[in-house]
Write a protein that holds these residues in place. Structure first.
Motif, PDB file in Angstrom:
ATOM      1  N   GLY A 252       0.750  -1.301   0.012  1.00  0.00           N
ATOM      2  CA  GLY A 252       0.041   0.090   0.095  1.00  0.00           C
ATOM      3  C   GLY A 252       1.056   1.142  -0.052  1.00  0.00           C
ATOM      4  O   GLY A 252       1.995   1.271   0.145  1.00  0.00           O
TER       5      GLY A 252
ATOM      6  N   GLU B 112      -8.974   0.029  -3.924  1.00  0.00           N
ATOM      7  CA  GLU B 112      -9.409   0.678  -2.784  1.00  0.00           C
ATOM      8  C   GLU B 112     -10.110   1.938  -2.909  1.00  0.00           C
ATOM      9  O   GLU B 112      -9.521   2.872  -3.475  1.00  0.00           O
TER      10      GLU B 112
ATOM     11  N   VAL C 132      -5.307  11.335   4.089  1.00  0.00           N
ATOM     12  CA  VAL C 132      -5.468  10.375   4.883  1.00  0.00           C
ATOM     13  C   VAL C 132      -6.864  10.540   5.666  1.00  0.00           C
ATOM     14  O   VAL C 132      -7.271  11.555   5.821  1.00  0.00           O
TER      15      VAL C 132
HETATM   16  O1  TUI Z   1      -2.061   2.345   1.951  1.00  0.00           O
HETATM   17  C1  TUI Z   1      -3.194   2.193   2.360  1.00  0.00           C
HETATM   18  N1  TUI Z   1      -3.483   2.874   3.530  1.00  0.00           N
HETATM   19  C2  TUI Z   1      -2.753   3.360   4.499  1.00  0.00           C
HETATM   20  S1  TUI Z   1      -1.143   3.396   4.400  1.00  0.00           S
HETATM   21  C3  TUI Z   1      -0.988   4.340   5.803  1.00  0.00           C
HETATM   22  S2  TUI Z   1       0.581   4.640   6.848  1.00  0.00           S
HETATM   23  C4  TUI Z   1       0.478   6.175   6.039  1.00  0.00           C
HETATM   24  N2  TUI Z   1       0.432   7.292   7.085  1.00  0.00           N
HETATM   25  C5  TUI Z   1       0.286   8.467   6.984  1.00  0.00           C
HETATM   26  C6  TUI Z   1       0.470   9.024   5.476  1.00  0.00           C
HETATM   27  C7  TUI Z   1       0.677   8.079   4.721  1.00  0.00           C
HETATM   28  C8  TUI Z   1       0.610   6.706   4.928  1.00  0.00           C
HETATM   29  C9  TUI Z   1      -2.173   4.323   6.320  1.00  0.00           C
HETATM   30  N3  TUI Z   1      -3.120   4.008   5.476  1.00  0.00           N
HETATM   31  N4  TUI Z   1      -4.222   2.042   1.525  1.00  0.00           N
HETATM   32  C10 TUI Z   1      -3.731   1.510   0.171  1.00  0.00           C
HETATM   33  C11 TUI Z   1      -3.500   2.372  -1.029  1.00  0.00           C
HETATM   34  N5  TUI Z   1      -2.647   2.558  -1.563  1.00  0.00           N
HETATM   35  N6  TUI Z   1      -4.241   3.653  -0.853  1.00  0.00           N
HETATM   36  C12 TUI Z   1      -3.594   4.363  -2.051  1.00  0.00           C
HETATM   37  C13 TUI Z   1      -2.572   3.696  -2.365  1.00  0.00           C
HETATM   38  C14 TUI Z   1      -1.553   3.812  -3.378  1.00  0.00           C
HETATM   39  C15 TUI Z   1      -1.128   5.323  -3.841  1.00  0.00           C
HETATM   40  C16 TUI Z   1      -0.299   5.635  -4.605  1.00  0.00           C
HETATM   41  C17 TUI Z   1      -1.113   3.044  -4.079  1.00  0.00           C
HETATM   42  C18 TUI Z   1      -0.242   3.227  -5.087  1.00  0.00           C
HETATM   43  C19 TUI Z   1       0.108   4.582  -5.511  1.00  0.00           C
HETATM   44  O2  TUI Z   1       1.155   4.778  -6.543  1.00  0.00           O
HETATM   45  C20 TUI Z   1       1.485   5.844  -6.785  1.00  0.00           C
HETATM   46  C21 TUI Z   1       2.843   5.863  -7.569  1.00  0.00           C
HETATM   47  O3  TUI Z   1       2.520   5.808  -8.748  1.00  0.00           O
HETATM   48  O4  TUI Z   1       3.532   5.307  -6.971  1.00  0.00           O
END
Ligand code: TUI
Length: 316
Positions: free
Chosen positions: A96, A138, A230
């Motif tokens: 994630g 998601e 978030v």
């Molecule tokens: O990852 C999550 N949920 C999360 S991670 C987390 S820890 C955190 N705390 C503070 C700030 C940031 C993280 C708390 N909750 N859900 C899965 C998810 N993945 N949601 C969105 C994404 C995602 C976003 C960008 C996946 C891939 C992505 O790729 C961008 C790129 O091209 O690199």
């Protein structure tokens, strides 16, 4: 029985994957979900490899069933966590908060199934092209770090765009949600917030109580300007975030305010100054239950709801 490619791929009875929530999804929760017929996930979060290894060993003591590990891509320890996962031959990982491209080959090399969590069709397609075994798409209803699209709009578009199984996440907490996800073409669901309120979840009791007390509009989005929005429950911290954002604070200032705040809420139980990440379904979660009861209730409600829906149709 609900039998999808996900059940077969992961060797599980029900297509229910537990969200790999940082600081919350410990060995106890993961083992309990796997014991109950879904698949439990240890959330590595920002933890170093030794900590993740301890959790893996504890989960192995608690269950003979398979469980997975979630790798948080923003973690400075992501690479060493991947090595521990490979050493312990963990059968599946979810990822994630970023693109796991650089780890896919290494994980597949040891036979680990890789299921990235993504917020868009473009990323789902990219993950399929890189060899992901399935994708979790998601919606923005989810707790924690989120994307822009709703589950309702994202899931069918992802299902149309890839051939690997799609798992729906965000806004799913009961049998109605599971049936809806299947109706959108998903072959499984990932559930986070409801499992935070599982008896076996080791998160601080104050965190669970905040979810139990939440209403439909209490899970608000903060930190949009940082590029890592978030979703968390409204409290003193959330209000501070929203005020700073309104005043035009920089991404760095907002990021600084968020630092260490999930641990503060989840471990120390400071649910006013800490970050109580939770999804929009918080308003429908009203009880602490054992994982087995949660999963059995979801499965039996899915069947009941399917019967109910089928009664809406009459032959002409
Ligand atoms: O990852 C999550 N949920 C999360 S991670 C987390 S820890 C955190 N705390 C503070 C700030 C940031 C993280 C708390 N909750 N859900 C899965 C998810 N993945 N949601 C969105 C994404 C995602 C976003 C960008 C996946 C891939 C992505 O790729 C961008 C790129 O091209 O690199």
């Amino acid at each position: 029985m609900i039998d999808t490619r996900i059940c077969e791929m992961l060797g599980i009875k029900y297509p229910i994957i537990q969200g790999g929530m940082a600081w919350i999804a410990t060995a106890e929760l993961a083992a309990a979900v796997s014991e109950a017929g879904g698949i439990g996930i240890i959330g590595a979060g920002n933890a170093p490899a030794e900590t993740v290894e301890r959790e893996i060993l504890r989960a192995k003591q608690l269950t003979n069933k398979q469980f997975g590990v979630n790798i948080m891509m923003l973690s400075p320890f992501a690479e060493e966590v991947v090595e521990i996962i490979c050493e312990h031959k963990i059968p599946m990982v979810t990822t994630g908060a970023g693109n796991p491209a650089k780890f896919i080959k290494r994980l597949k090399g040891v036979g680990t199934k890789i299921i990235p969590v993504v917020p868009s069709v473009a990323l789902a397609k990219r993950m399929e092209g890189l060899g992901a075994d399935a994708v979790i798409v998601e919606g923005t209803e989810a707790g924690g770090h989120i994307g822009e699209l709703t589950t309702m709009a994202l899931v069918p578009q992802a299902v149309d765009a890839v051939n690997i199984p799609v798992i729906a996440a965000g806004g799913i907490a009961d049998g109605r949600g599971l049936l809806a996800a299947l109706s959108l073409g998903a072959e499984g669901v990932q559930i986070g917030t409801r499992f935070v309120c599982a008896e076996e979840c080791t998160v601080h009791r104050n965190y669970k109580n905040m979810i139990l007390g939440a209403k439909d509009r209490d899970a608000v989005v903060t930190a949009r300007v940082t590029g890592h929005p978030v979703r968390m429950l409204k409290n003193k911290l959330a209000r501070q975030f929203l005020k700073l954002e309104k005043e035009g604070a920089t991404a760095e200032e907002i990021e600084r305010l968020g630092h260490g705040k999930l641990e503060l809420a989840a471990i120390d139980g400071d649910v006013e100054n800490g970050s109580v990440m939770a999804g929009q379904v918080s308003g429908m979660i009203n009880r602490i239950q054992p994982c087995r009861e949660i999963i059995e209730e979801i499965i039996s409600d899915t069947k009941n709801q399917l019967n109910l829906v089928s009664k809406f149709y009459t032959e002409v």
